[in-house]
Design an enzyme around this catalytic site. Structure first.
Site, PDB file in Angstrom:
ATOM      1  N   GLU A 169       0.775  -1.292  -0.057  1.00 27.08           N
ATOM      2  CA  GLU A 169      -0.136  -0.078  -0.029  1.00 27.08           C
ATOM      3  C   GLU A 169       0.665   1.246   0.105  1.00 27.08           C
ATOM      4  OE1 GLU A 169      -2.534  -0.414   3.358  1.00 27.08           O
ATOM      5  OE2 GLU A 169      -3.788  -1.993   2.324  1.00 27.08           O
ATOM      6  N   GLU A 352      -5.247  -8.596   0.987  1.00 25.64           N
ATOM      7  CA  GLU A 352      -5.965  -8.174   2.322  1.00 25.64           C
ATOM      8  C   GLU A 352      -7.518  -8.035   1.910  1.00 25.64           C
ATOM      9  OE1 GLU A 352      -4.392  -4.892   4.486  1.00 25.64           O
ATOM     10  OE2 GLU A 352      -2.490  -5.653   4.165  1.00 25.64           O
TER      11      GLU A 352
END
Ligand code: IFM
Length: 443
Positions: A169, A352
């Site tokens: 991320e 995720e």
């Protein structure tokens, strides 16, 4: 309570990988055995973490890792996604820290011995503090230091690691950390956000070359998070606002990987906010990747705003998780199909997905039915995307266990395993049982 998918789902095949995920700073503890990192400093700064907590103890995973592997094995998953702590494995002089390396060597060996594939992320936000003191991700040099760290680690672990991700991320590191300052290192300037993003992507490209050289048999790639942007109404202004938000928050991180440029919104920036991009940077950034990791939690809705171009609309009254994030699984399918249409994607792992819920441990049980429903709905959303031709090959639940949720400290619980921080006892929640039964039924 069960997780069910259509009987003909490709996700029932054992070729599809199911796993659980964690990250170093969020679970490890044992801070004295490593270099300080930006999150240690951020936690020590008053008012930054909601419960004034830090990573000193976390889930004491460095001490309890054997038990945690038992837990992972008991879930019957195919894979475990963890991150390596840069400040644990490297020393200030740029050499490896043998103790830190030994910790991960033992962990990896044990996972492999038990037939659990290790998915390793090299950077999940814990930048060594001395590198931040030298400018951190605002300093182009950090990208080269990251490539050097990647080089040393992959020479050490090689293809014992099934999959390496360079970054987790980069949006969070750059936007939350350098643009609005709610994450470490807590700097807040648009120009900082955009420049740090560029250096993170550059570091990704430099490290990809290293990974493909040192560990060509591993699946090497990057993990990006996406919050799909929807318009509040059908008005042209709102639709354009949602598109701009999408360029700014989502496409900014993926477009350079495939199209060798930033989205058009860069043309709206004031000169001082445009990142410094050197000749050849996009060729480095756009290295071929073996997989793309996608993290998804929620969507965001936007309306036109004359000052900033777009502003987020509060979805009052809609179902939300304990983070206040709207539960909207259709956005997951929409995201996967739209990325598939926009880019020549490699195989995708959902690295995720999960939900924070207000869990209560009662009589030794945590009956988190809302989380089971969240997982069921989102797994079905992934399945819908697969049926529409998207090549998703794996899915990881976030998270294996409750842990340090960054600026929220320990107030938010994302685990399918409950952690009692007072005694470090782990308890499988109803969602862990449901995930395990779902995976078992497949085999
Ligand atoms: O806990 C985080 C994780 O570290 C990165 N992705 C989002 C999760 C939930 O906020």
């Amino acid at each position: 309570m069960k997780i069910m998918l259509p009987a003909n789902s490709k996700m029932h095949s054992t070729a599809f990988t199911f796993g659980v995920a964690t990250a170093s700073f969020q679970i490890e503890g044992a801070v004295a055995a490593r270099l300080p990192c930006i999150w240690d400093t951020f936690c020590a700064t008053k008012g930054k973490i909601r419960d004034n907590s830090n990573g000193e103890q976390a889930c004491e995973h460095v001490k309890l890792w054997r038990e945690d592997i038992d837990l992972i094995e008991s879930l019957g998953v195919d894979a475990y996604r963890l991150s390596i702590s840069w400040p644990r494995v490297m020393q200030k002089d740029g050499s490896l820290n043998p103790q830190g390396v030994q910790f991960y060597t033992d962990l990896l060996d044990e996972l492999i011995r038990r037939g659990i594939k290790p998915f390793v992320t090299l950077y999940h936000w814990d930048l060594p503090q001395h590198i931040e003191d030298n400018g951190g991700w605002l300093n182009r040099q950090t990208a080269y230091q990251f490539a050097d760290y990647a080089d040393k680690i992959t020479q050490e672990f090689g293809d014992r690691v099934y999959s390496y991700a360079t970054f987790n991320e980069p949006f969070c590191s750059s936007y939350l950390g350098y643009e609005i300052g709610v994450h470490a290192p807590g700097l807040a300037k648009k120009a900082y956000g955009r420049q740090s993003a560029h250096h993170l992507l550059l570091a990704h490209g430099l490290a990809m070359k290293v990974l493909q050289k040192n560990s060509p048999n591993s699946q090497n790639g990057i993990v990006l998070n996406f919050t799909p942007c929807y318009s509040a109404t059908d008005s042209v202004a709102d639709v354009q606002a949602a598109d701009k938000a999408d360029q700014y928050f989502n496409q900014w991180y993926i477009k350079p990987l495939f199209d060798r440029c930033y989205p058009d919104i860069i043309n709206d920036f004031a000169a001082e906010d445009v990142p410094i991009i050197e000749d050849g940077d996009f060729d480095i950034i756009a290295q071929p990747i073996d997989f793309l990791g996608i993290n998804f939690y929620t969507r965001a809705v936007y309306k036109a705003d004359t000052e900033n171009g777009f502003s987020q609309v509060d979805m009052a009254g809609k179902p939300k998780t304990d983070m206040g994030w709207e539960i909207y699984p259709q956005a997951f399918t929409d995201l996967l199909t739209s990325l598939h249409a926009l880019y020549p994607l490699p195989p995708i792992y959902i690295t995720e997905n999960g939900a924070a819920m207000d869990d209560k441990l009662l009589d030794g049980k945590v009956d988190d039915v809302d989380r089971v429903k969240y997982y069921a709905a989102h797994l079905n959303a992934v399945n819908d995307a697969i049926e529409q031709g998207v090549n998703v090959v794996g899915y990881f639940a976030w998270s294996l266990m409750d842990n340090f949720e960054w600026a929220e400290g320990y107030l938010k619980r994302f685990g399918i395993v409950y952690v009692d921080y007072a005694n470090q006892q782990r308890t499988l929640k109803t969602s862990a049982h449901a995930y395990r039964d779902f995976i078992r039924a497949r085999k």
